[in-house]
Design a protein around this motif. Structure first.
Motif, short mmCIF file in Angstrom:
data_model
loop_
_atom_site.label_atom_id
_atom_site.label_comp_id
_atom_site.label_asym_id
_atom_site.label_seq_id
_atom_site.Cartn_x
_atom_site.Cartn_y
_atom_site.Cartn_z
N GLN A 1 -9.92 -6.86 -4.50
CA GLN A 1 -9.50 -6.44 -5.65
C GLN A 1 -8.53 -5.35 -5.74
O GLN A 1 -7.45 -5.15 -6.28
CB GLN A 1 -10.24 -6.79 -6.76
CG GLN A 1 -9.59 -6.68 -8.21
CD GLN A 1 -8.53 -7.80 -8.61
OE1 GLN A 1 -9.02 -9.01 -8.27
NE2 GLN A 1 -7.35 -7.59 -8.61
N ALA A 2 -9.26 -4.19 -5.09
CA ALA A 2 -8.43 -2.87 -5.06
C ALA A 2 -7.16 -2.88 -4.39
O ALA A 2 -6.25 -2.23 -4.77
CB ALA A 2 -9.58 -1.72 -4.88
N ALA A 3 -7.41 -3.84 -3.38
CA ALA A 3 -6.14 -3.97 -2.70
C ALA A 3 -5.16 -4.49 -3.11
O ALA A 3 -3.82 -4.09 -3.13
CB ALA A 3 -6.42 -4.26 -1.09
N ILE A 4 -5.26 -5.66 -3.89
CA ILE A 4 -4.43 -6.36 -4.62
C ILE A 4 -3.66 -5.46 -5.87
O ILE A 4 -2.78 -5.54 -6.07
CB ILE A 4 -5.02 -7.68 -5.36
CG1 ILE A 4 -5.52 -8.51 -4.29
CG2 ILE A 4 -4.14 -8.30 -6.37
CD1 ILE A 4 -6.37 -9.78 -4.44
N ASP A 5 -4.53 -4.98 -6.60
CA ASP A 5 -4.24 -3.68 -7.52
C ASP A 5 -3.37 -2.97 -7.02
O ASP A 5 -2.30 -2.39 -7.78
CB ASP A 5 -5.40 -3.14 -8.11
CG ASP A 5 -6.08 -4.26 -8.85
OD1 ASP A 5 -5.79 -5.17 -9.18
OD2 ASP A 5 -7.47 -3.71 -9.25
N ALA A 6 -3.19 -2.43 -5.95
CA ALA A 6 -2.53 -1.34 -5.12
C ALA A 6 -1.30 -1.87 -4.62
O ALA A 6 -0.20 -1.30 -4.43
CB ALA A 6 -3.24 -0.55 -4.09
N ALA A 7 -1.29 -3.27 -4.49
CA ALA A 7 -0.24 -3.86 -3.76
C ALA A 7 1.10 -4.03 -4.84
O ALA A 7 1.05 -4.21 -5.91
CB ALA A 7 -0.64 -5.27 -3.13
N VAL A 8 2.37 -3.94 -3.92
CA VAL A 8 3.47 -4.41 -4.86
C VAL A 8 4.09 -5.58 -4.15
O VAL A 8 3.83 -5.96 -2.99
CB VAL A 8 4.47 -3.04 -4.86
CG1 VAL A 8 3.84 -1.84 -5.62
CG2 VAL A 8 5.06 -2.79 -3.43
#
Length: 422
Positions: free
Chosen positions: A4-11
């Protein structure tokens, strides 16, 4: 530290690459065009989360690859799709107003009231390529995969996917809500084995829908309705089943009226081509067409089924060509005409336990029934060959045909409308 943290950081355009491992997460993609890429040994386990394993909302061009989505319990929503109360949707994945491609993903041991493995709605486009749905439960509808459209069009493509041991309701369920919209669903190169539910591929509803099932195998599914079921569908719908193998289907609670069933109103079409149905208790193909509908059955073989074909044509038309019905336990070919037109060529009905062919014609207001049997072979059926006894109004013709060695009679007809035989 988390998916989830990676998804939140992704654009938009980013790839979230997931290393092998078991992740105790339930994740959400909201409004982002990204890829979630795993591989062998990548498992998202939502045990205890009390929600969908993966939720995708308001997103375009999401790519999900190589993930196992396991033990989700769905997301509680009160949507326009089912406005009469909140349900849980999408145990493995919930897709709303999004475009998503799932490639080589496995949906396993998920539960929800609607869409145990996957649920899509609100104008979504979902493609499922490869992968599997195993051991999911839909409770209300959509044991493995379900969808609903209200006021907007949804699209579903399933290609090369395995469906095994899913339970409750339809294994694939495409539902039309009571508002103008259209649904499109394509199922190809799929296998369905050991599933339990009302039907295997099921599309009831009040909206037009286009369903195509092709190059797929159905084997040993327990369903009281049908392997492919279209019920109560409005004008403008179409169903095509072609190049399929359907065998050893059954119903442990009785019923099983048809292997392939369609009920339409208005200008809808039902086509079955190049398909084998065998060792299944229900009628191989049953169609109820009410008003301007058309049915077509071509190059098919039905063996050891509860019956071959049942057609009810009310102001509708059916064409049958190169059909073999062998060893049915009920009537091989049964048709009821009410201002209906039936054209049959190259039909074989053999070794049945009842009549080979039954034609009923009853249209007292407009006696325009028409049934033609050409190049038809009806042999060795226990209770008779061609039965026109209740074909009272219309034109009935048998040409260039063989009717022989049937039990009680070869050709039977009543006093008011004898068929023309040449």
């Amino acid at each position: 530290p988390t998916i989830q943290a990676a998804i939140d950081a992704a654009v938009d355009g980013d790839v979230v690459a997931i290393a092998p491992g078991i992740y105790s997460e339930a994740v959400t993609v909201d409004g982002k065009s990204i890829a979630l890429v795993g591989g062998p040994g990548v498992v998202l386990d939502a045990s205890g989360a009390e929600r969908s394993v993966l939720t995708i909302t308001n997103a375009a061009d999401v790519f999900v690859s190589g993930l196992v989505l396991a033990r989700g319990t769905g997301t509680s929503l009160d949507t326009e799709c089912y406005p009469f109360g909140a349900f849980t949707y999408g145990g493995g994945a919930l897709v709303r107003a999004s475009s998503v491609l799932f490639e080589d993903c496995r949906f396993e041991d998920n539960t929800a009231q609607l869409g145990g493995g996957l649920w899509y709605e609100a104008g979504s486009t979902v493609d499922v390529l490869g992968g599997a749905f195993v051991g999911n439960s839909g409770e209300q509808v959509g044991a493995a995969l379900g969808g609903c459209f209200f006021g907007v069009e949804n699209s579903l493509v399933v290609d090369g996917t395995e469906f095994a041991e899913n339970v409750d309701a339809g294994v694939i369920f495409v539902f039309g809500a009571l508002v103008p919209a259209r649904g499109v669903a394509v199922v190809r190169n799929a296998t369905f084995t050991g599933n339990t539910g009302l039907a295997t591929v099921m599309t009831p509803g009040a909206n037009p829908i286009d369903l195509r099932v092709e190059h797929s195998t159905f084997r040993g599914n327990d369903r009281p309705f049908a392997s492919v079921f279209m019920g109560g569908v409005t004008p403008g719908s179409s169903v095509v089943v072609e190049h399929c193998l359907i065998e050893d289907e059954f119903s442990s609670i009785g019923g099983g009226p048809a292997v392939l069933f369609a009920s339409f109103e208005g200008d809808s079409t039902f086509e079955v081509r190049d398909t084998i149905v065998r060792r299944s208790p229900g009628i191989a193909v049953s169609a109820v067409l009410l008003g301007d509908g058309t049915a077509s059955i071509e190059r098919c073989t039905f063996e050891e089924t509860g019956g071959g074909v049942l057609l009810l044509l009310d102001e509708s038309k059916a064409d049958v060509d190169r059909l073999e019905v062998r060893s049915p336990t009920n009537t091989g070919f049964y048709s009821v005409l009410n201002d209906g037109v039936l054209d049959v060529s190259n039909l074989l009905v053999a070794n049945g336990l009842r009549e080979g062919v039954v034609v009923i014609g009853d249209s007292p207001l407009q006696p325009t029934n028409s049934a033609r049997f050409g190049s038809t072979t009806v042999v060795q059926n226990a209770l008779g060959g061609l039965d026109f006894t209740r074909a009272e109004l219309g034109s009935f013709n048998v040409v260039n045909s063989i009717v022989a060695e049937n039990g009680l009679f070869e050709v039977s007809f009543g006093p008011t409308a004898a068929p023309t035989i040449a």
